[in-house]
Design an enzyme around this catalytic site. Sequence first.
Site, PDB file in Angstrom:
ATOM      1  N   LYS A 132       0.301  -1.308  -0.122  1.00 40.44           N
ATOM      2  CA  LYS A 132       0.103   0.521   0.154  1.00 40.44           C
ATOM      3  C   LYS A 132       0.868   0.967   0.197  1.00 40.44           C
ATOM      4  CE  LYS A 132      -0.532   0.683   5.075  1.00 40.44           C
ATOM      5  NZ  LYS A 132      -0.208   1.898   5.357  1.00 40.44           N
ATOM      6  N   HIS A 166      -6.067  -1.908   7.023  1.00 41.84           N
ATOM      7  CA  HIS A 166      -5.757  -2.871   8.208  1.00 41.84           C
ATOM      8  C   HIS A 166      -7.338  -2.749   8.834  1.00 41.84           C
ATOM      9  CE1 HIS A 166      -1.844  -2.753   7.140  1.00 41.84           C
ATOM     10  NE2 HIS A 166      -1.980  -1.414   7.800  1.00 41.84           N
ATOM     11  N   LYS A 182      -1.964   8.499  15.558  1.00 37.77           N
ATOM     12  CA  LYS A 182      -0.677   8.143  16.402  1.00 37.77           C
ATOM     13  C   LYS A 182      -0.275   9.252  18.020  1.00 37.77           C
ATOM     14  CE  LYS A 182       1.260   6.684  12.159  1.00 37.77           C
ATOM     15  NZ  LYS A 182       1.666   5.096  11.912  1.00 37.77           N
TER      16      LYS A 182
END
Length: 510
Positions: free
Chosen positions: A172, A264, A362
């Site tokens: 990806k 994912h 994150k």
Amino acid sequence: MTASQTWTNPLRDPADKRLPRIAGPSGMVIFGVTGDLAYKKLLPAIYDLANRGLLPAGFTLVGYGRRDWSKEEFAAYVEKACAAGARTDFDANVWKHLSQGFEFVNGSFDDDGFDQLAKTLTKLDESRGTGGNWAYYLSVPPEYFSEICHQMQRVGLAESKEDSWRRVIIEKPFGHDQKSAQELNEIVNAVFPESSVFRIDHYLGKETVQNILALRFANQIFEPMWNAHYIDHVQITMAEDIGLGGRAGYYDGIGAARDVIQNHLLQLLALVAMEEPSSFEPQALQAEKIKVLQATKPVHPLNKTTARGQYTAGWQGSEYVVGLREEEGFDPDSDTETYAACTLEVNSRRWGGVPFYLRTGKRLGRRVTEIALVFKHAPYQPFDTGQTEALGQNAVVIRVQPDEGVTMRFGSKVPGTTMEVRDVNMDFAYAEAFTEESPEAYERLILDALLDESSLFPTNEEVELSWSILDPILEFWAETGAPQEYVSGTWGPASADKMLYRNGHEWRRP
Ligand code: BG6
């Protein structure tokens, strides 16, 4: 020997599925071999596979790149990568054997380096017995796919023959929306038929992700409750504590939703929500995933059902860290989100009315990936108020990483003379239950590609469907300006909490 004659190990009973599967004669060419992914993941995974005895004796690894490297310089680079990243111990014999099969071809993506590559592979087929069976790993940005594929076709390296195979493994991002993904798929499929294309979603290579299938379909206790009658909502979380220092080139303008939700998290949703496949053959598994992805839609209105954030400076544990806009290489006015959450629905008899909440970010509180199926409250509870105060909802939590395992959460009587009930956890931990260490996702996926086992690789249709789910959300965000700020080390923007409160739900604090 030809590829149509299957290579067999004479000591192995082919019917015994417990025995490790060993790749037949083959080699791999890595484009982008000097990049981060190859260094940290691909090269160590190849060494680990060799060390586990899962590669064929003549396995050959060819690096292709612009460096003016000799074979020995390439071998030194691979050795450094393996020393830093391999999971299994260094074994001098394994290394000696493996490194005898290293080659480096110097070239860029638009020159006659490919002619040299073709000559080298032909020579290696003779000297190493690779039999014309080559996997090409494109560990490069997608803008190079077209050029590489066409060059491979030009020099006759793309076509599988009756007695040998050629496969392409791609990483990806598969586009940045549905349209660009379709274009990319057309480019790749114009040269390599879909059956020769292996798209990596490394989450599918994780043991705990494959265990979703075992948990659901090898047992009787879960599946009867795995539906809207019992499940109140589902939370899929992929939280990271790391920031984006050093990854500006890839990440700025991409953001958390494209980086992680599109691939994912939607794959995790598909495995959790799909119907039982008729077998684990690739087509059967992929057909069920496709049905679920077709039935999955964002819940509206998007200003209430989605959230998007960007981290600012703060404390990550005991370390003070900068915000995204101060990270090296990022535009100081960047609107790229580092946190994304959305509410999806799966329009099927099994899941109608059950919200699926997906979030990723994150610089969050800690690194954890988990899938929590949160149950409805019991319809009636014959306890006095006060006795069940601390009682939440039952949950099955698939702990993808770290601390891999499964938790069941339910109410239990507190010891004592009163009937007080409190939530407790019942845990299965991989580390305690098994002595075997889990292989790295890339070990599994590289081996599967060499073995032509495509169950763990998303098809072009899955990729395009995933974009079709995400595109309306991305378009909405593009119109609504900057993401909301959140301080590093916290659990994301306030809007993500509000997204659940409006339904009377709350994010788990994993
Ligand atoms: C990658 C993303 O696909 O997955 C990264 O591009 C992310 O941004 C990584 O950090 C996380 O992988 P893992 O296996 O460490 O959870």
